[in-house]
Design a protein around this motif. Structure first.
Motif, PDB file in Angstrom:
ATOM      1  N   LEU A  93       0.856  -1.179   0.000  1.00 15.28           N
ATOM      2  CA  LEU A  93       0.000   0.000   0.000  1.00 15.28           C
ATOM      3  C   LEU A  93       0.896   1.234   0.000  1.00 15.28           C
ATOM      4  CD1 LEU A  93      -2.884   1.238   0.330  1.00 15.28           C
ATOM      5  CD2 LEU A  93      -2.495   1.153   2.805  1.00 15.28           C
ATOM      6  N   THR A  94       0.670   2.131  -0.961  1.00 14.00           N
ATOM      7  CA  THR A  94       1.489   3.331  -1.079  1.00 14.00           C
ATOM      8  C   THR A  94       0.613   4.567  -1.039  1.00 14.00           C
ATOM      9  OG1 THR A  94       3.102   2.162  -2.448  1.00 14.00           O
ATOM     10  CG2 THR A  94       3.177   4.553  -2.494  1.00 14.00           C
ATOM     11  N   LEU A 289       3.531  -0.501   4.040  1.00 15.62           N
ATOM     12  CA  LEU A 289       2.852   0.784   3.902  1.00 15.62           C
ATOM     13  C   LEU A 289       3.910   1.859   3.671  1.00 15.62           C
ATOM     14  CD1 LEU A 289       0.580   2.845   4.035  1.00 15.62           C
ATOM     15  CD2 LEU A 289       0.669   2.708   6.541  1.00 15.62           C
ATOM     16  N   THR A 290       3.965   2.370   2.443  1.00 15.09           N
ATOM     17  CA  THR A 290       4.950   3.375   2.070  1.00 15.09           C
ATOM     18  C   THR A 290       4.278   4.732   1.928  1.00 15.09           C
ATOM     19  OG1 THR A 290       6.261   1.729   0.867  1.00 15.09           O
ATOM     20  CG2 THR A 290       6.685   4.044   0.360  1.00 15.09           C
ATOM     21  N   ILE A 357      10.574   9.532   1.050  1.00 13.71           N
ATOM     22  CA  ILE A 357       9.932   8.223   1.098  1.00 13.71           C
ATOM     23  C   ILE A 357      10.258   7.504   2.405  1.00 13.71           C
ATOM     24  CG2 ILE A 357       9.700   6.000  -0.068  1.00 13.71           C
ATOM     25  CD1 ILE A 357      10.742   7.422  -2.620  1.00 13.71           C
ATOM     26  N   PHE A 358       9.230   7.044   3.100  1.00 11.79           N
ATOM     27  CA  PHE A 358       9.401   6.289   4.339  1.00 11.79           C
ATOM     28  C   PHE A 358       8.354   5.180   4.390  1.00 11.79           C
ATOM     29  CE2 PHE A 358      10.970  10.547   5.201  1.00 11.79           C
ATOM     30  CZ  PHE A 358      12.180  10.298   5.838  1.00 11.79           C
ATOM     31  N   ASP A 359       8.699   4.085   5.056  1.00 14.19           N
ATOM     32  CA  ASP A 359       7.690   3.056   5.287  1.00 14.19           C
ATOM     33  C   ASP A 359       7.281   3.109   6.750  1.00 14.19           C
ATOM     34  OD1 ASP A 359       9.053   0.686   6.898  1.00 14.19           O
ATOM     35  OD2 ASP A 359      10.512   1.327   5.385  1.00 14.19           O
ATOM     36  N   ALA A 360       6.081   2.616   7.027  1.00 20.98           N
ATOM     37  CA  ALA A 360       5.515   2.726   8.363  1.00 20.98           C
ATOM     38  C   ALA A 360       6.372   2.005   9.409  1.00 20.98           C
ATOM     39  CB  ALA A 360       4.094   2.160   8.372  1.00 20.98           C
ATOM     40  N   LYS A 361       6.936   0.876   9.059  1.00 21.97           N
ATOM     41  CA  LYS A 361       7.735   0.110  10.022  1.00 21.97           C
ATOM     42  C   LYS A 361       8.949   0.894  10.487  1.00 21.97           C
ATOM     43  CE  LYS A 361      10.008  -4.339  10.769  1.00 21.97           C
ATOM     44  NZ  LYS A 361      10.361  -5.661  10.172  1.00 21.97           N
ATOM     45  N   SER A 362       9.678   1.523   9.549  1.00 19.94           N
ATOM     46  CA  SER A 362      10.871   2.279   9.924  1.00 19.94           C
ATOM     47  C   SER A 362      10.523   3.480  10.793  1.00 19.94           C
ATOM     48  CB  SER A 362      11.635   2.734   8.679  1.00 19.94           C
ATOM     49  OG  SER A 362      10.896   3.702   7.951  1.00 19.94           O
ATOM     50  N   LEU A 363       9.394   4.108  10.494  1.00 16.10           N
ATOM     51  CA  LEU A 363       8.980   5.256  11.296  1.00 16.10           C
ATOM     52  C   LEU A 363       8.552   4.834  12.687  1.00 16.10           C
ATOM     53  CD1 LEU A 363       7.004   7.455   8.737  1.00 16.10           C
ATOM     54  CD2 LEU A 363       9.314   7.782   9.608  1.00 16.10           C
TER      55      LEU A 363
END
Length: 378
Positions: A93-94, A289-290, A357-363
């Motif tokens: 999901l982006t 989730l990006t 660009i970031f993904d939910a996990k890294s944040l």
């Protein structure tokens, strides 16, 4: 001196309400309409496949585009516009954030957030009632983005800002890592933000302050460089935390939230569509989730997209067709190019804009660094 107004700065609140409402709405359908089958995907609108300006060639299976729109009741401007692409096969999901001040030439509008108003007012002049005019506004924005970006928009959702704090409170608060002390007071609109740095659970009022904060009006000023663009980063951080919290919902909490949120969403998603997407979304990993922002810079008094960098984003994350997006299919009428301002035009034809660009996990695990938040200490 900063002057926050409800009309100017509801964007991040609306984004959060949109995401929360979308998830609890589809979850509510999932819980209450078990008679629908999720074995077959929803049919795509016939108009999309027949729309001549779209890319030619074969469309990939299992990929759907959503346009989420947010506005308050005091203004016809859409302060939140987000494109989502959901690849149900790859479970990705982006979210592409479309800054409200993005330059565009459409009727009398020169900002993307005024396109809805153009469609709305044109319909009203033709005798449409409020509901019909609202739909016309949605379709005007949908048509512009779809045609100029060269991609189909399968579903839309429109939400008003009324119930953000209540929804967050019903959710039990949202856990975030506040990057620095946020202090701001505006008695004229009863806005008082007082947050200390560190990991904490924000209730509805605190969450509103977190995502509305731009710059302190107290001694030792701290805020984001270029204001709204800094808050776009915080928007990503909050959405990541919100996504993590939503995935922990109990059925009881989901039903309570749905009762509040479902009446706030106007969408062309059917109940069967909601069930289909809900059953996929509930198993979506946070790393899938990006979140990214339309690449561009400020210039000529507006936010200007970079054509080359936007094309790269579309081909990487919104590859709906087997064929690639090119300058022939993206913005063929140069609607997003401000040719009257040299600096704006240079941005449009330039290259090197950072889409952040970031993904939910890294944040969720790491948050942002000061540099990524564009933090500026005065």
């Amino acid at each position: 001196t900063m002057h926050h107004t409800r009309k100017r700065h509801p964007a991040l609140i609306l984004v959060s309400v949109l995401i929360l409402s979308l998830f609890v709405t589809i979850l509510a359908f999932l819980l209450h309409t078990p008679s629908f089958s999720s074995d077959t995907p929803p049919a795509l609108p016939a108009s999309e496949s027949q729309d001549a300006p779209m890319l030619t060639g074969t469309r990939k299976a299992g990929q759907y585009q959503f346009l989420l729109i947010g506005r308050d009741r005091a203004s016809f401007c859409t302060d939140v516009m987000m494109l989502f692409t959901y690849d149900t096969a790859a479970q990705k999901l982006t979210c592409l954030q479309l800054p409200r001040d993005t330059y565009v030439s459409y009727a009398k509008a020169t900002r993307l957030n005024a396109v809805f108003a153009q469609g709305y007012m044109a319909a009203k002049k033709s005798g449409a009632d409020a509901a019909q005019a609202e739909r016309a506004g949605v379709e005007a924005l949908r048509d512009l983005i779809s045609r100029q970006f060269g991609l189909p928009i399968d579903f839309t959702a429109l939400l008003y800002l009324d119930t953000f704090a209540s929804l967050v409170d019903q959710l039990g608060g949202v856990r975030v890592d506040v990057p620095f002390a946020m202090h701001y007071d505006d008695p004229t609109q009863n806005l008082h933000i007082h947050l200390e740095p560190g990991v904490q659970v924000l209730d509805g009022k605190a969450a509103e302050g977190f995502i509305r904060f731009r710059k302190t009006n107290q001694a030792g000023a701290v805020g984001y460089t270029m204001g709204d663009l800094g808050r776009v980063q915080v928007q990503k951080l909050f959405l990541a935390a919100l996504f993590g919290k939503i995935k922990e919902l109990t059925p009881q909490t989901a039903v309570a939230l749905a009762k509040t949120a479902i009446t706030e969403v106007t969408t062309d998603l059917s109940a069967k569509d909601c069930v289909y997407f809900a059953r996929h979304l509930l198993s979506l990993d946070s790393s899938a989730l990006t979140m990214l922002t339309l690449p561009g810079w400020m210039g000529g008094g507006a936010y200007n997209l970079s054509r080359a960098d936007t094309l790269s984003i579309l081909n990487t994350y919104f590859a709906v067709y087997e064929a690639a997006y090119t300058t022939d299919t993206f913005d063929p009428g140069l609607a997003f190019c401000n040719q009257k301002a040299k600096d704006a035009s240079a941005i449009y034809y330039g290259h090197g804009a950072d889409p952040q660009i970031f993904d939910a996990k890294s944040l969720l695990e790491n948050g942002f660094s000061d540099g990524e938040l564009a933090l500026h200490k005065h």
